[in-house]
Motif scaffolding. Structure first.
Motif, mmCIF file in Angstrom:
data_model
loop_
_atom_site.group_PDB
_atom_site.id
_atom_site.type_symbol
_atom_site.label_atom_id
_atom_site.label_comp_id
_atom_site.label_asym_id
_atom_site.label_seq_id
_atom_site.Cartn_x
_atom_site.Cartn_y
_atom_site.Cartn_z
ATOM 1 N N THR A 1 39.273 51.833 39.431
ATOM 2 C CA THR A 1 39.813 50.881 40.307
ATOM 3 C C THR A 1 40.858 50.008 39.466
ATOM 4 O OG1 THR A 1 37.749 50.597 41.211
ATOM 5 C CG2 THR A 1 38.815 48.791 41.697
ATOM 6 N N SER A 2 42.013 49.532 40.126
ATOM 7 C CA SER A 2 42.918 48.679 39.633
ATOM 8 C C SER A 2 42.422 47.398 39.397
ATOM 9 C CB SER A 2 44.211 48.876 40.295
ATOM 10 O OG SER A 2 44.250 48.157 41.582
ATOM 11 N N ASP A 3 43.320 46.484 38.978
ATOM 12 C CA ASP A 3 42.637 45.140 38.758
ATOM 13 C C ASP A 3 43.198 44.494 39.888
ATOM 14 O OD1 ASP A 3 42.128 45.232 36.167
ATOM 15 O OD2 ASP A 3 44.101 44.347 35.216
ATOM 16 N N GLU A 4 44.226 44.686 40.899
ATOM 17 C CA GLU A 4 44.454 44.216 42.350
ATOM 18 C C GLU A 4 43.388 44.514 43.356
ATOM 19 O OE1 GLU A 4 48.213 44.994 44.276
ATOM 20 O OE2 GLU A 4 49.226 44.800 42.173
ATOM 21 N N ASP A 5 42.967 45.886 43.216
ATOM 22 C CA ASP A 5 41.882 46.371 43.851
ATOM 23 C C ASP A 5 40.512 45.614 43.890
ATOM 24 O OD1 ASP A 5 43.480 48.412 45.249
ATOM 25 O OD2 ASP A 5 42.878 49.983 43.936
ATOM 26 N N LEU A 6 39.987 45.623 42.538
ATOM 27 C CA LEU A 6 38.925 44.826 42.393
ATOM 28 C C LEU A 6 39.049 43.296 42.642
ATOM 29 C CD1 LEU A 6 36.224 44.589 40.867
ATOM 30 C CD2 LEU A 6 37.417 44.145 38.646
ATOM 31 N N CYS A 7 40.136 42.559 42.412
ATOM 32 C CA CYS A 7 40.488 41.180 42.962
ATOM 33 C C CYS A 7 40.443 41.259 44.600
ATOM 34 C CB CYS A 7 42.084 40.870 42.640
ATOM 35 S SG CYS A 7 42.294 39.331 43.415
ATOM 36 N N ALA A 8 40.737 42.192 45.168
ATOM 37 C CA ALA A 8 40.776 42.220 46.631
ATOM 38 C C ALA A 8 39.273 42.535 47.081
ATOM 39 C CB ALA A 8 41.580 43.263 47.065
#
Length: 86
Positions: free
Chosen positions: A2-9
């Protein structure tokens, strides 16, 4: 992975739903969010509440879209800062 952006979202979307259902709200650290993610959460919740007042039927899609957009913009601008509240 999971990318940082995906985790954030995912985090922002999860907590937005919790807040809107009256099950959570508090300190960003207790939610496992950074200060920047918490800022995004507040924007997403405010927008969802406005949409709800206008009779929007499916807030879930709106929450997910705005969380994704907010996190993408945040990471484009540099993401978490070097300070403790990034």
């Amino acid at each position: 992975m999971t990318s940082d952006e995906d985790l954030c979202a995912k985090l922002v979307g999860h907590w937005a739903r919790q807040v809107l259902n009256g099950r959570a709200y508090g300190d960003y650290q207790s939610m496992g969010l950074s200060g920047g993610q918490y800022d995004i959460l507040r924007e997403v919740v405010d927008s969802a509440r406005a949409a709800e007042r206008q009779g929007a039927a499916d807030l879930g899609q709106s929450i997910d879209r705005e969380a994704r957009e907010g996190c993408a913009e945040w990471y484009r601008a540099g993401g978490p800062g070097k300070g403790p509240w990034g």
